[in-house]
Write a protein that holds these residues in place. Sequence first.
Motif, PDB file in Angstrom:
ATOM      1  N   GLN A  49       0.852  -1.279  -0.103  1.00 32.26           N
ATOM      2  CA  GLN A  49       0.032  -0.043  -0.061  1.00 32.26           C
ATOM      3  C   GLN A  49       0.780   1.320   0.070  1.00 32.26           C
ATOM      4  O   GLN A  49       0.538   2.118  -0.741  1.00 32.26           O
ATOM      5  CB  GLN A  49      -0.945  -0.056   1.036  1.00 32.26           C
ATOM      6  CG  GLN A  49      -1.853  -1.006   0.963  1.00 32.26           C
ATOM      7  CD  GLN A  49      -2.959  -1.087   2.341  1.00 32.26           C
ATOM      8  OE1 GLN A  49      -2.448  -0.873   3.504  1.00 32.26           O
ATOM      9  NE2 GLN A  49      -4.176  -1.301   2.303  1.00 32.26           N
ATOM     10  N   VAL A  50       1.981   1.079   0.695  1.00 26.06           N
ATOM     11  CA  VAL A  50       2.842   2.325   0.802  1.00 26.06           C
ATOM     12  C   VAL A  50       3.531   2.409  -0.484  1.00 26.06           C
ATOM     13  O   VAL A  50       3.773   3.604  -0.996  1.00 26.06           O
ATOM     14  CB  VAL A  50       3.577   2.227   2.039  1.00 26.06           C
ATOM     15  CG1 VAL A  50       4.970   3.238   1.989  1.00 26.06           C
ATOM     16  CG2 VAL A  50       3.093   2.487   3.447  1.00 26.06           C
ATOM     17  N   GLN A  51       4.065   1.463  -1.083  1.00 23.03           N
ATOM     18  CA  GLN A  51       4.653   1.685  -2.348  1.00 23.03           C
ATOM     19  C   GLN A  51       3.860   2.162  -3.301  1.00 23.03           C
ATOM     20  O   GLN A  51       4.201   2.811  -4.260  1.00 23.03           O
ATOM     21  CB  GLN A  51       5.196   0.189  -2.856  1.00 23.03           C
ATOM     22  CG  GLN A  51       6.301  -0.222  -1.923  1.00 23.03           C
ATOM     23  CD  GLN A  51       6.907  -1.505  -2.033  1.00 23.03           C
ATOM     24  OE1 GLN A  51       7.959  -1.938  -1.886  1.00 23.03           O
ATOM     25  NE2 GLN A  51       6.155  -2.562  -2.339  1.00 23.03           N
ATOM     26  N   GLU A  52       2.534   1.894  -3.340  1.00 22.26           N
ATOM     27  CA  GLU A  52       1.680   2.306  -4.547  1.00 22.26           C
ATOM     28  C   GLU A  52       1.438   3.804  -4.017  1.00 22.26           C
ATOM     29  O   GLU A  52       1.450   4.515  -4.959  1.00 22.26           O
ATOM     30  CB  GLU A  52       0.039   1.705  -4.345  1.00 22.26           C
ATOM     31  CG  GLU A  52       0.178   0.285  -4.965  1.00 22.26           C
ATOM     32  CD  GLU A  52       0.566   0.270  -6.386  1.00 22.26           C
ATOM     33  OE1 GLU A  52       0.156   0.946  -7.287  1.00 22.26           O
ATOM     34  OE2 GLU A  52       1.608  -0.348  -6.802  1.00 22.26           O
ATOM     35  N   GLU A  53       1.410   4.018  -3.030  1.00 23.79           N
ATOM     36  CA  GLU A  53       1.061   5.647  -2.716  1.00 23.79           C
ATOM     37  C   GLU A  53       2.256   6.445  -2.966  1.00 23.79           C
ATOM     38  O   GLU A  53       2.260   7.483  -3.695  1.00 23.79           O
ATOM     39  CB  GLU A  53       1.086   5.800  -1.169  1.00 23.79           C
ATOM     40  CG  GLU A  53       0.836   7.183  -0.608  1.00 23.79           C
ATOM     41  CD  GLU A  53       0.829   7.152   1.038  1.00 23.79           C
ATOM     42  OE1 GLU A  53       1.530   7.942   1.567  1.00 23.79           O
ATOM     43  OE2 GLU A  53       0.321   6.296   1.750  1.00 23.79           O
ATOM     44  N   LEU A  54       3.558   5.931  -2.716  1.00 22.85           N
ATOM     45  CA  LEU A  54       4.749   6.533  -3.085  1.00 22.85           C
ATOM     46  C   LEU A  54       5.222   6.631  -4.468  1.00 22.85           C
ATOM     47  O   LEU A  54       5.911   7.267  -5.243  1.00 22.85           O
ATOM     48  CB  LEU A  54       6.063   6.120  -2.357  1.00 22.85           C
ATOM     49  CG  LEU A  54       5.939   6.510  -0.981  1.00 22.85           C
ATOM     50  CD1 LEU A  54       7.045   5.721  -0.202  1.00 22.85           C
ATOM     51  CD2 LEU A  54       5.847   7.925  -0.605  1.00 22.85           C
ATOM     52  N   GLU A  82      17.090   9.338  -2.679  1.00 24.65           N
ATOM     53  CA  GLU A  82      15.948   9.836  -1.666  1.00 24.65           C
ATOM     54  C   GLU A  82      14.855   9.059  -1.473  1.00 24.65           C
ATOM     55  O   GLU A  82      14.268   8.828  -0.558  1.00 24.65           O
ATOM     56  CB  GLU A  82      15.699  11.236  -1.762  1.00 24.65           C
ATOM     57  CG  GLU A  82      14.654  11.935  -0.773  1.00 24.65           C
ATOM     58  CD  GLU A  82      15.105  11.980   0.698  1.00 24.65           C
ATOM     59  OE1 GLU A  82      14.175  11.772   1.427  1.00 24.65           O
ATOM     60  OE2 GLU A  82      16.374  11.970   0.979  1.00 24.65           O
ATOM     61  N   LEU A  83      14.302   8.669  -2.552  1.00 21.00           N
ATOM     62  CA  LEU A  83      12.931   7.877  -2.654  1.00 21.00           C
ATOM     63  C   LEU A  83      13.090   6.655  -1.785  1.00 21.00           C
ATOM     64  O   LEU A  83      12.194   6.058  -1.167  1.00 21.00           O
ATOM     65  CB  LEU A  83      12.654   7.437  -4.226  1.00 21.00           C
ATOM     66  CG  LEU A  83      12.044   8.519  -4.993  1.00 21.00           C
ATOM     67  CD1 LEU A  83      11.800   7.861  -6.335  1.00 21.00           C
ATOM     68  CD2 LEU A  83      10.649   8.814  -4.430  1.00 21.00           C
ATOM     69  N   ASP A  84      14.292   5.899  -2.111  1.00 24.06           N
ATOM     70  CA  ASP A  84      14.581   4.642  -1.303  1.00 24.06           C
ATOM     71  C   ASP A  84      14.629   5.023   0.264  1.00 24.06           C
ATOM     72  O   ASP A  84      14.103   4.074   0.976  1.00 24.06           O
ATOM     73  CB  ASP A  84      16.047   4.057  -1.955  1.00 24.06           C
ATOM     74  CG  ASP A  84      16.098   3.875  -3.170  1.00 24.06           C
ATOM     75  OD1 ASP A  84      15.037   3.158  -3.626  1.00 24.06           O
ATOM     76  OD2 ASP A  84      16.786   4.194  -4.063  1.00 24.06           O
TER      77      ASP A  84
END
Length: 101
Positions: A49-54, A82-84
């Motif tokens: 869910q977080v990965q989809e959001e980001l 920074e994304l990682d």
Amino acid sequence: MAVEALAQEDIADRLHELPGWTLDGDRLARSYRLGSHFAATAMVVHIAQVQEELGHHSELTLGYNTLGMTVNTHSVGGAVTELDFRLAHRVEELAAVHGAH
């Protein structure tokens, strides 16, 4: 937002904020142990869910009561960005909720 590869010094500095995380080659990496397979699976769903959001995704490895994660940024040639780190911090918040260590 333009994403750029972080310098090795920046990566090392930022890893101090994330106990348990390491640099494994060109990826940030972390393993978690949870109370059961169901708990590990639930954490995978929440990470998704977080990965989809980001709009940023990692490699996840689900074991019986373990979860492994590695992440880098493909759009900059597989470097750490920074994304990682943003994703890693969010996963750490989830880990606490799931009782992962």
